[in-house]
Design a protein around this motif. Sequence first.
Motif, PDB file in Angstrom:
ATOM      1  N   TYR A 235      26.783  51.868  24.329  1.00 14.91           N
ATOM      2  CA  TYR A 235      25.762  51.339  25.551  1.00 14.91           C
ATOM      3  C   TYR A 235      25.201  52.520  25.987  1.00 14.91           C
ATOM      4  N   GLN A 236      23.519  51.744  26.054  1.00 13.37           N
ATOM      5  CA  GLN A 236      22.616  52.481  26.557  1.00 13.37           C
ATOM      6  C   GLN A 236      22.678  53.214  28.251  1.00 13.37           C
ATOM      7  N   HIS A 237      22.177  54.218  28.538  1.00 10.00           N
ATOM      8  CA  HIS A 237      21.952  54.983  29.837  1.00 10.00           C
ATOM      9  C   HIS A 237      22.265  53.940  30.909  1.00 10.00           C
ATOM     10  N   LYS A 238      20.995  53.053  30.836  1.00  9.75           N
ATOM     11  CA  LYS A 238      20.423  51.453  32.043  1.00  9.75           C
ATOM     12  C   LYS A 238      22.361  50.993  32.004  1.00  9.75           C
ATOM     13  N   GLU A 239      22.306  50.266  30.459  1.00  9.62           N
ATOM     14  CA  GLU A 239      23.828  49.361  30.976  1.00  9.62           C
ATOM     15  C   GLU A 239      24.761  50.173  31.698  1.00  9.62           C
ATOM     16  N   ILE A 240      25.378  51.953  31.150  1.00  3.20           N
ATOM     17  CA  ILE A 240      26.207  51.950  32.105  1.00  3.20           C
ATOM     18  C   ILE A 240      25.735  52.179  33.306  1.00  3.20           C
ATOM     19  N   LEU A 241      24.391  53.097  34.258  1.00  7.38           N
ATOM     20  CA  LEU A 241      24.642  52.291  35.517  1.00  7.38           C
ATOM     21  C   LEU A 241      24.652  51.393  35.906  1.00  7.38           C
ATOM     22  N   LYS A 242      24.723  50.162  35.494  1.00  6.88           N
ATOM     23  CA  LYS A 242      24.409  48.790  35.660  1.00  6.88           C
ATOM     24  C   LYS A 242      25.960  48.289  35.810  1.00  6.88           C
ATOM     25  N   ILE A 243      27.286  48.904  34.578  1.00  2.81           N
ATOM     26  CA  ILE A 243      28.195  48.946  34.742  1.00  2.81           C
ATOM     27  C   ILE A 243      29.024  49.889  36.174  1.00  2.81           C
ATOM     28  N   ARG A 244      28.628  50.972  35.732  1.00  6.03           N
ATOM     29  CA  ARG A 244      29.099  51.967  37.452  1.00  6.03           C
ATOM     30  C   ARG A 244      29.096  51.319  38.549  1.00  6.03           C
ATOM     31  N   GLN A 245      27.665  50.517  38.914  1.00  4.33           N
ATOM     32  CA  GLN A 245      27.497  50.038  39.868  1.00  4.33           C
ATOM     33  C   GLN A 245      28.377  48.567  40.033  1.00  4.33           C
ATOM     34  N   SER A 246      28.319  47.392  39.148  1.00  8.29           N
ATOM     35  CA  SER A 246      29.213  47.146  39.192  1.00  8.29           C
ATOM     36  C   SER A 246      31.064  46.909  39.483  1.00  8.29           C
ATOM     37  N   LEU A 247      31.149  48.100  38.762  1.00  8.57           N
ATOM     38  CA  LEU A 247      32.591  48.737  39.294  1.00  8.57           C
ATOM     39  C   LEU A 247      32.913  48.682  40.936  1.00  8.57           C
ATOM     40  N   TYR A 248      31.810  49.616  40.506  1.00  3.46           N
ATOM     41  CA  TYR A 248      31.830  50.067  42.656  1.00  3.46           C
ATOM     42  C   TYR A 248      31.626  48.843  43.150  1.00  3.46           C
ATOM     43  N   VAL A 249      30.815  47.776  43.209  1.00  2.52           N
ATOM     44  CA  VAL A 249      31.091  46.562  44.259  1.00  2.52           C
ATOM     45  C   VAL A 249      32.035  45.975  43.410  1.00  2.52           C
ATOM     46  N   ASP A 250      32.876  45.913  42.707  1.00  2.00           N
ATOM     47  CA  ASP A 250      34.326  45.127  42.772  1.00  2.00           C
ATOM     48  C   ASP A 250      35.253  45.812  43.105  1.00  2.00           C
ATOM     49  N   GLY A 251      35.047  47.228  43.164  1.00  2.00           N
ATOM     50  CA  GLY A 251      36.415  47.267  43.802  1.00  2.00           C
ATOM     51  C   GLY A 251      36.105  47.947  45.580  1.00  2.00           C
ATOM     52  N   PHE A 252      34.647  46.760  45.743  1.00  2.66           N
ATOM     53  CA  PHE A 252      34.797  47.495  47.385  1.00  2.66           C
ATOM     54  C   PHE A 252      35.460  45.482  47.932  1.00  2.66           C
ATOM     55  N   ASP A 253      34.738  45.091  46.800  1.00  3.86           N
ATOM     56  CA  ASP A 253      35.294  43.753  47.092  1.00  3.86           C
ATOM     57  C   ASP A 253      36.853  43.444  46.988  1.00  3.86           C
ATOM     58  N   ILE A 254      37.354  43.805  46.168  1.00  5.95           N
ATOM     59  CA  ILE A 254      38.911  43.702  46.605  1.00  5.95           C
ATOM     60  C   ILE A 254      39.314  44.155  47.426  1.00  5.95           C
ATOM     61  N   LEU A 255      38.860  45.569  47.947  1.00  2.00           N
ATOM     62  CA  LEU A 255      39.425  47.062  48.533  1.00  2.00           C
ATOM     63  C   LEU A 255      39.131  45.749  50.001  1.00  2.00           C
ATOM     64  N   LYS A 256      37.897  44.713  50.633  1.00  2.00           N
ATOM     65  CA  LYS A 256      37.654  44.085  51.563  1.00  2.00           C
ATOM     66  C   LYS A 256      38.755  42.819  51.774  1.00  2.00           C
ATOM     67  N   THR A 257      38.815  42.419  50.252  1.00  2.25           N
ATOM     68  CA  THR A 257      40.184  41.509  50.298  1.00  2.25           C
ATOM     69  C   THR A 257      41.412  42.360  50.705  1.00  2.25           C
ATOM     70  N   ARG A 258      41.733  43.036  50.245  1.00  2.44           N
ATOM     71  CA  ARG A 258      43.265  43.255  51.122  1.00  2.44           C
ATOM     72  C   ARG A 258      43.416  43.953  52.164  1.00  2.44           C
ATOM     73  N   LEU A 259      42.173  44.151  52.683  1.00  2.27           N
ATOM     74  CA  LEU A 259      42.036  44.598  54.333  1.00  2.27           C
ATOM     75  C   LEU A 259      42.216  42.914  55.136  1.00  2.27           C
ATOM     76  N   GLU A 260      41.547  42.240  54.312  1.00  2.00           N
ATOM     77  CA  GLU A 260      41.274  40.981  54.869  1.00  2.00           C
ATOM     78  C   GLU A 260      42.747  40.228  55.123  1.00  2.00           C
ATOM     79  N   LYS A 261      42.830  40.943  54.418  1.00  2.00           N
ATOM     80  CA  LYS A 261      45.214  40.307  54.222  1.00  2.00           C
ATOM     81  C   LYS A 261      45.795  40.621  54.932  1.00  2.00           C
ATOM     82  N   ARG A 262      45.857  41.995  55.035  1.00  2.00           N
ATOM     83  CA  ARG A 262      46.436  42.524  56.106  1.00  2.00           C
ATOM     84  C   ARG A 262      46.484  42.244  57.716  1.00  2.00           C
ATOM     85  N   PHE A 263      45.302  42.112  58.279  1.00  2.00           N
ATOM     86  CA  PHE A 263      44.559  41.669  59.647  1.00  2.00           C
ATOM     87  C   PHE A 263      44.129  39.837  59.768  1.00  2.00           C
TER      88      PHE A 263
END
Length: 173
Positions: free
Chosen positions: A145-173
Amino acid sequence: MMEEEKATNGAVTRHMLGPQFVNKLICDLNQSNEDSYKPWCIEDVSLFILPSKLGYDINQCKLVNSMHDNFSTSKKNLDDAMKHRFKELLVLMNPGLTKESASITLLHVDVPRQQNIHDCGIHVLKYMEIWDGSIKWQDKTMPDYQHKEILKIRQSLYVDGFDILKTRLEKRF
């Protein structure tokens, strides 16, 4: 990533041995000799192996260790200790199993090495996600992986993690 794999495939098939596990191995290697060897008990390693702690059965997983080295003597000693200790863990989790019948194969995979000291986690996560042992990227089993690809992967992981957290919270309420 593990939750996504569990939801998609019904099981988690890859487990990364984290730094705490490796630190425990290193401490054991530094403090022990043949006369003072102490087998691990379930309390010593419950955080690393128990399904109730992990959320999946480590017996069903291929294990990943992210250490990269030129197969020096110290790396070989650590590999041997890891293999020995992991056999103990398998026996602890499976009372019908013995150290002699437990089978562990260490596989050293030639993957590209990261270019800095802070992207190792991103590389390991991607390797866990896509590694299947076949050579697909020049002479490697993983892309370089090149540096730009790693940055995109990192960003995707953050977004995916946020979406998972959001889904969990929505299920609780």
